[in-house]
Scaffold this motif. Structure first.
Motif, mmCIF file in Angstrom:
data_model
loop_
_atom_site.group_PDB
_atom_site.id
_atom_site.type_symbol
_atom_site.label_atom_id
_atom_site.label_comp_id
_atom_site.label_asym_id
_atom_site.label_seq_id
_atom_site.Cartn_x
_atom_site.Cartn_y
_atom_site.Cartn_z
ATOM 1 N N ALA A 62 0.830 -1.201 0.000
ATOM 2 C CA ALA A 62 0.000 0.000 0.000
ATOM 3 C C ALA A 62 0.871 1.260 0.000
ATOM 4 N N ALA A 63 1.973 1.228 0.774
ATOM 5 C CA ALA A 63 2.876 2.381 0.828
ATOM 6 C C ALA A 63 3.544 2.604 -0.525
ATOM 7 N N LEU A 64 3.966 1.515 -1.176
ATOM 8 C CA LEU A 64 4.597 1.626 -2.494
ATOM 9 C C LEU A 64 3.607 2.147 -3.525
ATOM 10 N N GLN A 65 2.375 1.685 -3.448
ATOM 11 C CA GLN A 65 1.350 2.157 -4.373
ATOM 12 C C GLN A 65 1.089 3.640 -4.180
ATOM 13 N N GLN A 82 12.298 4.363 3.239
ATOM 14 C CA GLN A 82 12.007 5.273 2.136
ATOM 15 C C GLN A 82 11.373 4.502 0.982
ATOM 16 N N VAL A 83 10.262 5.025 0.490
ATOM 17 C CA VAL A 83 9.572 4.372 -0.627
ATOM 18 C C VAL A 83 9.596 5.238 -1.889
ATOM 19 N N LEU A 84 10.062 6.477 -1.765
ATOM 20 C CA LEU A 84 10.223 7.334 -2.936
ATOM 21 C C LEU A 84 11.329 8.337 -2.674
ATOM 22 N N LEU A 99 1.757 9.297 -5.942
ATOM 23 C CA LEU A 99 2.295 10.624 -5.658
ATOM 24 C C LEU A 99 3.302 11.039 -6.737
ATOM 25 N N ASP A 100 4.179 10.107 -7.119
ATOM 26 C CA ASP A 100 5.171 10.392 -8.151
ATOM 27 C C ASP A 100 4.483 10.759 -9.464
ATOM 28 N N ARG A 137 0.549 15.576 0.975
ATOM 29 C CA ARG A 137 1.032 15.277 2.325
ATOM 30 C C ARG A 137 -0.142 15.094 3.290
ATOM 31 N N ARG A 138 -1.171 15.908 3.129
ATOM 32 C CA ARG A 138 -2.343 15.801 4.011
ATOM 33 C C ARG A 138 -3.108 14.506 3.755
ATOM 34 N N ARG A 139 -3.095 14.049 2.528
ATOM 35 C CA ARG A 139 -3.857 12.850 2.172
ATOM 36 C C ARG A 139 -3.109 11.561 2.483
ATOM 37 N N ALA A 140 -1.792 11.597 2.394
ATOM 38 C CA ALA A 140 -1.002 10.369 2.482
ATOM 39 C C ALA A 140 -0.795 9.946 3.932
ATOM 40 N N GLY A 141 -0.702 8.641 4.127
ATOM 41 C CA GLY A 141 -0.381 8.125 5.451
ATOM 42 C C GLY A 141 1.099 7.869 5.584
#
Length: 272
Positions: free
Chosen positions: A184-187, A220-222, A192-193, A244-248
């Motif tokens: 989920a974090a990678l997705q 780090q994922v990105l 975001l990218d 940033r506000r949307r991401a966990g």
């Protein structure tokens, strides 16, 4: 960092900081650089290399490998190099060279740079009126740890009837949850990218790094670099703030920078 002493040009190697179309020698000569020789320009093919003399005897790979292996020296050289590049970029587009770009003589530097002149013109056209922004996305290693991780004690498998199977199922569940969380974090990083690339002229994915803060390891994922028109800076930074506000996850924004990541090939150049 002890400055490399000045030496007569005939016995000096040439350190190259950047390539540009316009530079002010009066400004450059007041900057310290990495030796006591003046920072100056070296003209070639309607371009200028910003250079400084260093002792030829100290311009070999082993000498610089030893210097740059020391964290304090590395930081000082990076700062000195960046100071020159930033000063050059204030006068117009600049193509930064890699740290420790050295040639055995001024003539050798001119020959090599002239051979690469077409690429430098292309790079300067690409970065004119643009800046680089860095975006790093981290997730805490703790965020991928489920409650089962914290409560299961793997040192001893329970001996009650059926308990062993239940324990193994819990372990498998923990593993699946961890993998799902990482996926989920990678997705999220990919999304975001993609969103930031739509606002940039060009983008690069850089090597992932890890960060250790107290007892919490950030994964780090990105690690992205984005070349953005200066006129789009507000739009780009606003997009990062919204994401940033949307991401966990933790999102770090840095810049604007001289476009190091878009100046050409990675790694040191030169013939040292």
């Amino acid at each position: 960092m002890t400055p490399v002493p000045a030496v007569p040009p005939a016995t000096a190697a040439t350190y190259v900081f950047a390539v540009c179309r316009h530079a002010d020698d009066d400004v450059l000569c007041r900057l310290p650089g990495i030796s006591t020789a003046p920072v100056r320009t070296l003209p070639f093919e309607q371009l200028h290399a910003v250079v400084q003399d260093v002792p030829a005897a100290e311009a070999d790979r082993q000498f610089w490998a030893e210097r740059l292996s020391d964290p304090d020296d590395l930081e000082r050289y990076v700062r000195a190099h960046h100071q020159i590049v930033t000063a050059v970029a204030t006068a117009g587009p600049a193509a930064p060279m890699a740290l420790a770009t050295l040639y055995s003589s001024e003539e050798r530097a001119r020959q090599a740079l002239t051979a690469d002149a077409a690429r430098f013109h292309t790079v300067l056209d690409r970065v004119a009126g643009r800046v680089e922004w860095g975006v790093k996305v981290y997730v805490s290693s703790a965020s991928t740890m489920t409650e089962t991780d914290r409560t299961v004690a793997p040192a001893r498998v329970p001996q009650a009837p059926g308990a062993g199977r239940a324990y193994l199922e819990r372990v498998r569940g923990t593993h699946r949850a961890r993998e799902e969380s990482r996926s989920a974090a990678l997705q999220a990083a990919e999304e975001l990218d993609a969103a930031l690339r739509s606002l940039a002229v060009a983008a690069r994915r850089l090597r992932l790094q890890e960060q250790q803060l107290n007892d919490c390891r950030r994964v780090q994922v990105l690690n992205g670099a984005y070349l953005v028109d200066e006129s789009q800076t507000a739009r780009f930074t606003k997009a990062v703030a919204t994401l940033r506000r949307r991401a966990g996850a933790l999102i770090e924004l840095s810049g604007p920078w001289v476009p190091y990541s878009f100046a050409g090939e990675d790694g040191a150049h030169g013939d040292h």
